[in-house]
Design a protein around this motif. Structure first.
Motif, PDB file in Angstrom:
ATOM      1  N   PRO A 188      11.108  85.854 108.019  1.00 15.30           N
ATOM      2  CA  PRO A 188      12.319  85.827 107.188  1.00 15.30           C
ATOM      3  C   PRO A 188      12.097  85.301 105.769  1.00 15.30           C
ATOM      4  O   PRO A 188      12.917  85.546 104.887  1.00 15.30           O
ATOM      5  N   THR A 189      10.977  84.630 105.531  1.00 13.88           N
ATOM      6  CA  THR A 189      10.717  84.152 104.167  1.00 13.88           C
ATOM      7  C   THR A 189      10.369  85.298 103.222  1.00 13.88           C
ATOM      8  O   THR A 189      10.198  85.076 102.029  1.00 13.88           O
ATOM      9  N   LEU A 190      10.330  86.520 103.742  1.00 10.75           N
ATOM     10  CA  LEU A 190      10.176  87.697 102.877  1.00 10.75           C
ATOM     11  C   LEU A 190      11.424  87.950 102.039  1.00 10.75           C
ATOM     12  O   LEU A 190      11.361  88.583 100.987  1.00 10.75           O
ATOM     13  N   ILE A 191      12.566  87.459 102.498  1.00 11.60           N
ATOM     14  CA  ILE A 191      13.834  87.714 101.810  1.00 11.60           C
ATOM     15  C   ILE A 191      13.883  86.915 100.509  1.00 11.60           C
ATOM     16  O   ILE A 191      13.566  85.729 100.475  1.00 11.60           O
ATOM     17  N   LYS A 192      14.309  87.599  99.448  1.00  9.35           N
ATOM     18  CA  LYS A 192      14.470  86.925  98.159  1.00  9.35           C
ATOM     19  C   LYS A 192      15.439  85.766  98.308  1.00  9.35           C
ATOM     20  O   LYS A 192      16.384  85.826  99.087  1.00  9.35           O
ATOM     21  N   ARG A 193      15.217  84.735  97.513  1.00  9.26           N
ATOM     22  CA  ARG A 193      16.046  83.541  97.607  1.00  9.26           C
ATOM     23  C   ARG A 193      16.604  83.174  96.230  1.00  9.26           C
ATOM     24  O   ARG A 193      15.928  83.395  95.242  1.00  9.26           O
ATOM     25  N   PRO A 194      17.769  82.571  96.278  1.00 10.72           N
ATOM     26  CA  PRO A 194      18.674  82.441  97.410  1.00 10.72           C
ATOM     27  C   PRO A 194      19.493  83.712  97.603  1.00 10.72           C
ATOM     28  O   PRO A 194      19.695  84.481  96.675  1.00 10.72           O
ATOM     29  N   LEU A 195      19.959  83.886  98.794  1.00  5.98           N
ATOM     30  CA  LEU A 195      20.959  84.906  99.097  1.00  5.98           C
ATOM     31  C   LEU A 195      22.242  84.104  99.306  1.00  5.98           C
ATOM     32  O   LEU A 195      22.281  83.223 100.152  1.00  5.98           O
ATOM     33  N   VAL A 196      23.247  84.380  98.498  1.00  6.11           N
ATOM     34  CA  VAL A 196      24.457  83.558  98.476  1.00  6.11           C
ATOM     35  C   VAL A 196      25.669  84.387  98.874  1.00  6.11           C
ATOM     36  O   VAL A 196      25.863  85.500  98.389  1.00  6.11           O
ATOM     37  N   LYS A 197      26.477  83.804  99.750  1.00  5.03           N
ATOM     38  CA  LYS A 197      27.741  84.427 100.138  1.00  5.03           C
ATOM     39  C   LYS A 197      28.872  83.563  99.606  1.00  5.03           C
ATOM     40  O   LYS A 197      28.975  82.381  99.905  1.00  5.03           O
ATOM     41  N   LEU A 198      29.702  84.188  98.778  1.00 10.97           N
ATOM     42  CA  LEU A 198      30.919  83.567  98.255  1.00 10.97           C
ATOM     43  C   LEU A 198      32.065  84.492  98.604  1.00 10.97           C
ATOM     44  O   LEU A 198      32.064  85.660  98.201  1.00 10.97           O
ATOM     45  N   LYS A 199      33.008  83.976  99.354  1.00  6.09           N
ATOM     46  CA  LYS A 199      34.101  84.792  99.879  1.00  6.09           C
ATOM     47  C   LYS A 199      33.476  85.946 100.657  1.00  6.09           C
ATOM     48  O   LYS A 199      32.715  85.715 101.574  1.00  6.09           O
ATOM     49  N   GLN A 200      33.749  87.188 100.288  1.00 15.64           N
ATOM     50  CA  GLN A 200      33.161  88.329 101.002  1.00 15.64           C
ATOM     51  C   GLN A 200      31.991  88.941 100.243  1.00 15.64           C
ATOM     52  O   GLN A 200      31.419  89.930 100.679  1.00 15.64           O
ATOM     53  N   ASP A 201      31.641  88.366  99.106  1.00 19.35           N
ATOM     54  CA  ASP A 201      30.571  88.911  98.278  1.00 19.35           C
ATOM     55  C   ASP A 201      29.239  88.237  98.572  1.00 19.35           C
ATOM     56  O   ASP A 201      29.193  87.048  98.865  1.00 19.35           O
ATOM     57  N   MET A 202      28.187  89.026  98.467  1.00 18.04           N
ATOM     58  CA  MET A 202      26.837  88.487  98.621  1.00 18.04           C
ATOM     59  C   MET A 202      26.062  88.799  97.346  1.00 18.04           C
ATOM     60  O   MET A 202      26.135  89.915  96.827  1.00 18.04           O
ATOM     61  N   ILE A 203      25.348  87.799  96.874  1.00 15.26           N
ATOM     62  CA  ILE A 203      24.562  87.941  95.645  1.00 15.26           C
ATOM     63  C   ILE A 203      23.149  87.472  95.946  1.00 15.26           C
ATOM     64  O   ILE A 203      22.949  86.415  96.549  1.00 15.26           O
ATOM     65  N   LEU A 204      22.202  88.254  95.513  1.00 15.15           N
ATOM     66  CA  LEU A 204      20.795  87.968  95.761  1.00 15.15           C
ATOM     67  C   LEU A 204      20.176  87.399  94.498  1.00 15.15           C
ATOM     68  O   LEU A 204      20.242  88.005  93.429  1.00 15.15           O
ATOM     69  N   GLY A 205      19.615  86.214  94.607  1.00 17.91           N
ATOM     70  CA  GLY A 205      18.984  85.562  93.464  1.00 17.91           C
ATOM     71  C   GLY A 205      19.877  84.487  92.877  1.00 17.91           C
ATOM     72  O   GLY A 205      21.045  84.339  93.231  1.00 17.91           O
ATOM     73  N   PHE A 206      19.311  83.710  91.975  1.00 18.52           N
ATOM     74  CA  PHE A 206      20.032  82.617  91.324  1.00 18.52           C
ATOM     75  C   PHE A 206      20.852  83.199  90.178  1.00 18.52           C
ATOM     76  O   PHE A 206      20.326  83.505  89.112  1.00 18.52           O
ATOM     77  N   GLU A 207      22.152  83.389  90.409  1.00 20.21           N
ATOM     78  CA  GLU A 207      23.046  84.069  89.466  1.00 20.21           C
ATOM     79  C   GLU A 207      24.347  83.292  89.262  1.00 20.21           C
ATOM     80  O   GLU A 207      25.419  83.763  89.612  1.00 20.21           O
ATOM     81  N   PRO A 208      24.284  82.094  88.660  1.00 17.10           N
ATOM     82  CA  PRO A 208      25.497  81.286  88.508  1.00 17.10           C
ATOM     83  C   PRO A 208      26.616  81.970  87.729  1.00 17.10           C
ATOM     84  O   PRO A 208      27.788  81.729  88.006  1.00 17.10           O
ATOM     85  N   ASP A 209      26.285  82.829  86.769  1.00 13.80           N
ATOM     86  CA  ASP A 209      27.342  83.511  86.015  1.00 13.80           C
ATOM     87  C   ASP A 209      28.158  84.420  86.923  1.00 13.80           C
ATOM     88  O   ASP A 209      29.375  84.477  86.821  1.00 13.80           O
ATOM     89  N   GLN A 210      27.481  85.124  87.836  1.00  7.80           N
ATOM     90  CA  GLN A 210      28.197  85.968  88.791  1.00  7.80           C
ATOM     91  C   GLN A 210      28.983  85.113  89.784  1.00  7.80           C
ATOM     92  O   GLN A 210      30.103  85.453  90.138  1.00  7.80           O
ATOM     93  N   TRP A 211      28.383  84.025  90.222  1.00 12.12           N
ATOM     94  CA  TRP A 211      29.061  83.156  91.204  1.00 12.12           C
ATOM     95  C   TRP A 211      30.341  82.608  90.598  1.00 12.12           C
ATOM     96  O   TRP A 211      31.356  82.519  91.274  1.00 12.12           O
ATOM     97  N   LYS A 212      30.269  82.196  89.342  1.00 12.20           N
ATOM     98  CA  LYS A 212      31.416  81.587  88.667  1.00 12.20           C
ATOM     99  C   LYS A 212      32.629  82.523  88.706  1.00 12.20           C
ATOM    100  O   LYS A 212      33.761  82.082  88.861  1.00 12.20           O
ATOM    101  N   GLN A 213      32.379  83.827  88.581  1.00  9.08           N
ATOM    102  CA  GLN A 213      33.460  84.804  88.586  1.00  9.08           C
ATOM    103  C   GLN A 213      34.134  84.910  89.951  1.00  9.08           C
ATOM    104  O   GLN A 213      35.263  85.376  90.052  1.00  9.08           O
ATOM    105  N   LEU A 214      33.440  84.488  91.000  1.00 12.57           N
ATOM    106  CA  LEU A 214      33.952  84.639  92.358  1.00 12.57           C
ATOM    107  C   LEU A 214      34.697  83.422  92.885  1.00 12.57           C
ATOM    108  O   LEU A 214      35.371  83.510  93.899  1.00 12.57           O
ATOM    109  N   ILE A 215      34.531  82.289  92.208  1.00 16.63           N
ATOM    110  CA  ILE A 215      35.190  81.083  92.723  1.00 16.63           C
ATOM    111  C   ILE A 215      36.571  80.897  92.121  1.00 16.63           C
ATOM    112  O   ILE A 215      36.965  81.520  91.212  1.00 16.63           O
TER     113      ILE A 215
END
Length: 109
Positions: A82-109
């Motif tokens: 499983p360490t083959l998966i890019k990190r982090p994989l983040v779930k916010l609400k129903q959205d999933m974002i792959l990689g460190f993307e705080p600008d995208q996360w901010k839009q979802l909170i």
């Protein structure tokens, strides 16, 4: 709630956790090495990202695969490593974002 999938000693995972906490979110880490990765969870990831996108081809885990495994990348290979998966994989609400993307996360909170 912010669900983070990865491994706890990854710098990007730690940065994601820190960011979520700074935003006042309930941050939960699913560490592949501790909590594992089952086929159902991997299927959820694959619904959001194709295997080619999901896999970190610059990782030590990727370099450790045989040429055959790289050529025939399957969910079973990822379940074994499983360490083959890019990190982090983040779930916010129903959205999933792959990689460190705080600008995208901010839009979802």
């Amino acid at each position: 709630m912010m669900q983070i999938y990865g491994i706890k000693n990854c710098d990007k995972v730690r940065a994601a956790m820190r960011w979520g906490q700074e935003q006042g979110l309930d941050v939960q880490l699913h560490d592949y090495r501790v909590d594992g990765l089952d086929a159902q969870l991997l299927d959820t990831f694959i619904q959001h990202f194709p295997l080619e996108t999901l896999v970190n081809k610059r990782s030590t885990s990727w370099r450790g695969l045989s040429d055959e495994q790289r050529a025939q990348l399957t969910p079973e290979v990822i379940l074994e490593q499983p360490t083959l998966i890019k990190r982090p994989l983040v779930k916010l609400k129903q959205d999933m974002i792959l990689g460190f993307e705080p600008d995208q996360w901010k839009q979802l909170i």
